[in-house]
Write an enzyme that holds these catalytic residues in place. Structure first.
Site, PDB file in Angstrom:
ATOM      1  N   ASP A 110       0.858  -1.179   0.000  1.00  0.00           N
ATOM      2  CA  ASP A 110       0.000   0.000   0.000  1.00  0.00           C
ATOM      3  C   ASP A 110       0.899   1.235   0.000  1.00  0.00           C
ATOM      4  O   ASP A 110       2.123   1.115  -0.064  1.00  0.00           O
ATOM      5  CB  ASP A 110      -0.930   0.005   1.231  1.00  0.00           C
ATOM      6  CG  ASP A 110      -0.193   0.220   2.539  1.00  0.00           C
ATOM      7  OD1 ASP A 110       1.046   0.307   2.535  1.00  0.00           O
ATOM      8  OD2 ASP A 110      -0.864   0.312   3.579  1.00  0.00           O
ATOM      9  N   ASP A 151       1.399   4.842   2.306  1.00  0.00           N
ATOM     10  CA  ASP A 151       0.990   5.466   3.562  1.00  0.00           C
ATOM     11  C   ASP A 151       1.435   6.920   3.618  1.00  0.00           C
ATOM     12  O   ASP A 151       2.588   7.241   3.292  1.00  0.00           O
ATOM     13  CB  ASP A 151       1.628   4.727   4.753  1.00  0.00           C
ATOM     14  CG  ASP A 151       1.435   3.217   4.681  1.00  0.00           C
ATOM     15  OD1 ASP A 151       0.336   2.750   5.001  1.00  0.00           O
ATOM     16  OD2 ASP A 151       2.389   2.512   4.277  1.00  0.00           O
ATOM     17  N   ASP A 194      -3.281   4.532   2.748  1.00  0.00           N
ATOM     18  CA  ASP A 194      -3.608   4.885   4.132  1.00  0.00           C
ATOM     19  C   ASP A 194      -3.242   6.338   4.377  1.00  0.00           C
ATOM     20  O   ASP A 194      -2.117   6.761   4.074  1.00  0.00           O
ATOM     21  CB  ASP A 194      -2.822   4.018   5.134  1.00  0.00           C
ATOM     22  CG  ASP A 194      -3.337   2.590   5.204  1.00  0.00           C
ATOM     23  OD1 ASP A 194      -4.508   2.363   4.830  1.00  0.00           O
ATOM     24  OD2 ASP A 194      -2.568   1.713   5.620  1.00  0.00           O
TER      25      ASP A 194
HETATM   26  P1  TTP Z   1       1.932  -1.041   6.720  1.00  0.00           P
HETATM   27  O1  TTP Z   1       1.492  -0.147   5.629  1.00  0.00           O
HETATM   28  O2  TTP Z   1       1.012  -2.156   7.054  1.00  0.00           O
HETATM   29  O3  TTP Z   1       3.350  -1.695   6.435  1.00  0.00           O
HETATM   30  P2  TTP Z   1       4.613  -1.188   5.607  1.00  0.00           P
HETATM   31  O4  TTP Z   1       4.342   0.121   4.963  1.00  0.00           O
HETATM   32  O5  TTP Z   1       5.776  -1.269   6.524  1.00  0.00           O
HETATM   33  O6  TTP Z   1       4.811  -2.322   4.540  1.00  0.00           O
HETATM   34  P3  TTP Z   1       4.127  -2.438   3.084  1.00  0.00           P
HETATM   35  O7  TTP Z   1       5.179  -2.015   2.131  1.00  0.00           O
HETATM   36  O8  TTP Z   1       3.773  -3.864   2.938  1.00  0.00           O
HETATM   37  O9  TTP Z   1       2.930  -1.545   3.060  1.00  0.00           O
HETATM   38  O10 TTP Z   1       2.144  -0.217   8.068  1.00  0.00           O
HETATM   39  C1  TTP Z   1       3.011   0.901   8.130  1.00  0.00           C
HETATM   40  C2  TTP Z   1       3.273   1.292   9.546  1.00  0.00           C
HETATM   41  O11 TTP Z   1       2.124   1.832  10.144  1.00  0.00           O
HETATM   42  C3  TTP Z   1       3.701   0.141  10.437  1.00  0.00           C
HETATM   43  O12 TTP Z   1       4.912   0.488  11.052  1.00  0.00           O
HETATM   44  C4  TTP Z   1       2.715   0.029  11.506  1.00  0.00           C
HETATM   45  C5  TTP Z   1       1.973   1.328  11.437  1.00  0.00           C
HETATM   46  N1  TTP Z   1       0.554   1.134  11.704  1.00  0.00           N
HETATM   47  C6  TTP Z   1      -0.001   1.649  12.854  1.00  0.00           C
HETATM   48  O13 TTP Z   1       0.680   2.276  13.647  1.00  0.00           O
HETATM   49  N2  TTP Z   1      -1.324   1.449  13.106  1.00  0.00           N
HETATM   50  C7  TTP Z   1      -2.101   0.775  12.256  1.00  0.00           C
HETATM   51  O14 TTP Z   1      -3.290   0.609  12.509  1.00  0.00           O
HETATM   52  C8  TTP Z   1      -1.503   0.263  11.054  1.00  0.00           C
HETATM   53  C9  TTP Z   1      -2.317  -0.485  10.082  1.00  0.00           C
HETATM   54  C10 TTP Z   1      -0.179   0.483  10.825  1.00  0.00           C
HETATM   55 MN    MN Z   2       2.595   0.433   3.845  1.00  0.00          MN
HETATM   56 MN    MN Z   3      -0.514   0.856   5.546  1.00  0.00          MN
END
Ligand code: TTP
Ligand code: MN
Ligand code: MN
Ligand code: MN
Length: 379
Positions: free
Chosen positions: A204, A206, A303
């Site tokens: 995703d 963020d 996100d």
């Molecule tokens: P993710 O987007 O799930 O993971 P990521 O970006 O490290 O990996 P990917 O490349 O697969 O997307 O989460 C990002 C960060 O956000 C992770 O360190 C945990 C944090 N987080 C929260 O603090 N609260 C939440 O509810 C979620 C979903 C994530």
């Molecule tokens: Mn992510």
């Molecule tokens: Mn995420």
């Protein structure tokens, strides 16, 4: 002769937040195996086992070269009996029988497919499997009631299971940035999550949004979402409001690791035009005339998180990941420093007070840790 004895033993500190873990991994065969067992444990709601395998994998990710023999692992932290057995199996036989049989098990395959649907967690998938649903065809045929998230997840299943590239993330970043400054001039947006750690792909994208004047960020998310929706960029969104200030238990120790910022889980419509960085043509929505097997856009999970500036450093640190690095930071804070760290604040239990910080560097300093830049938080 004596080859094994000549291979120096590795040494790494106990907590992942004391280590520098880049994306360069010299032990992918071992870490992939342990990560698969971690994933299987998590999908089976055995979180303790899941964390144990994640910690073991993280130790191996931090090693400066490939593991050649078991003797090198002597004295390393976080390598339990079970993980050592898996590693030994791979070093001696080229593969772990447990990993291979897990990978091929009907239950694991079904859990993977079903939790691959956005909005479907381990518990829902388990229920469906017990009802005889093992794949998407069976899901569509037997038709359990799907919530709005799951319907969207199923509809965009293929797109959402394709990795997101950094250039896709950047293209989406440009749109979100434009939306942010149009609804609140002066607001700032930062790429967080895996892409901030330098990953080349992600599941995703963020973003963390704030405004330099405390309080100006209030009400930003609904405006941002409306703007994106009105321009046709959102295929799905669910916004949850900030529950931090109104929570009864106060900010020190959140009941779970879930933080309480205003946030939006969305499915973003990324068009070819956005990818090329040109203007978004209003005519690109597929009104009934979908070209079969080909569409000029893809769905991407996005996100969005909004934080007040006073909590920005904590939010930035908390949302950059990796998930294990975050977990280890909190474990370090609690066990070694008697502090409580969240994505909102750092509380010192000994001094009974909050420790302020305006940068990630300050938070590491409060915690008595050497600063670890995002690119070295890939534990
Ligand atoms: P993710 O987007 O799930 O993971 P990521 O970006 O490290 O990996 P990917 O490349 O697969 O997307 O989460 C990002 C960060 O956000 C992770 O360190 C945990 C944090 N987080 C929260 O603090 N609260 C939440 O509810 C979620 C979903 C994530
Ligand atoms: Mn992510
Ligand atoms: Mn995420
Ligand atoms: Mn190296």
């Amino acid at each position: 002769q004596g080859n094994e004895a000549e291979v120096a033993a590795f040494s790494v500190p106990s907590y992942a937040c004391q280590r520098r873990t880049t994306l360069e991994n010299h032990n992918t065969v071992l870490t992939d195996a342990l990560s698969l067992l971690a994933e299987n444990a998590e999908l089976s709601e055995e979180d303790g086992r899941g964390v144990a395998f994640r910690r073991a994998a993280a130790v191996l990710k931090a090693l400066p070269k490939p593991v050649a023999s078991m003797t090198q692992l002597r004295g390393l932290p976080c390598l339990g009996e079970h993980s050592l057995r898996v590693i030994k199996d791979i070093l001696e036989n080229g593969a772990s029988s447990e990993v291979e049989s897990t990978k091929q098990s009907e239950r694991y395959k079904a859990l993977k497919v079903l939790t691959g649907i956005f909005g479907v967690g381990a518990r829902t998938a388990d229920r469906w499997i017990r009802d005889g649903i093992h794949n998407l065809r069976q899901l569509q045929d037997s038709g359990p009631t799907l919530n709005r998230a799951q319907q969207a997840g199923l509809e965009h299943y293929d797109d959402l299971n394709q990795p997101v590239s950094k250039s896709d993330a950047d293209a989406i970043g440009e749109v979100v940035e434009k939306a942010v400054v149009s609804v609140l001039p002066g607001a700032h947006m930062t790429l967080i999550g895996g892409f901030r750690r330098g990953k080349l792909t992600g599941h995703d994208v963020d973003f963390l949004i704030t405004h330099p004047e405390e309080g100006r960020e209030v009400g930003l998310m609904p405006k941002l979402v409306s703007w994106l929706e009105s321009q046709g960029f959102l295929l799905y969104q669910k916004t949850t409001r900030n529950s931090y200030l109104e929570s009864k238990d106060g900010p020190a120790r959140p009941a779970s690791n879930m933080d309480r910022f205003e946030r939006c889980f969305s499915i973003f419509k990324l068009t070819k035009e956005e990818k090329r960085g040109t203007k978004h043509p209003e005519t690109l929505t597929e009104n009934g005339t979908k070209p079969a097997g080909h569409k000029p856009w893809r769905a991407v999970r996005v996100d969005l998180v909004v934080s007040p500036i006073s909590q920005f450093a904590f939010a930035l640190l908390g949302w950059t990941g990796s998930k294990l690095f975050e977990r280890e930071l909190r474990r370090w804070a609690g066990h070694e420093k008697s502090m409580s760290l969240s994505s909102h604040a750092l509380y010192d239990n000994r001094q009974s007070k909050y420790l302020r910080a305006t940068s990630e560097e300050e938070i590491f300093a409060h915690l008595g840790l050497e600063f670890v830049p995002p690119s070295e938080r890939n534990a």
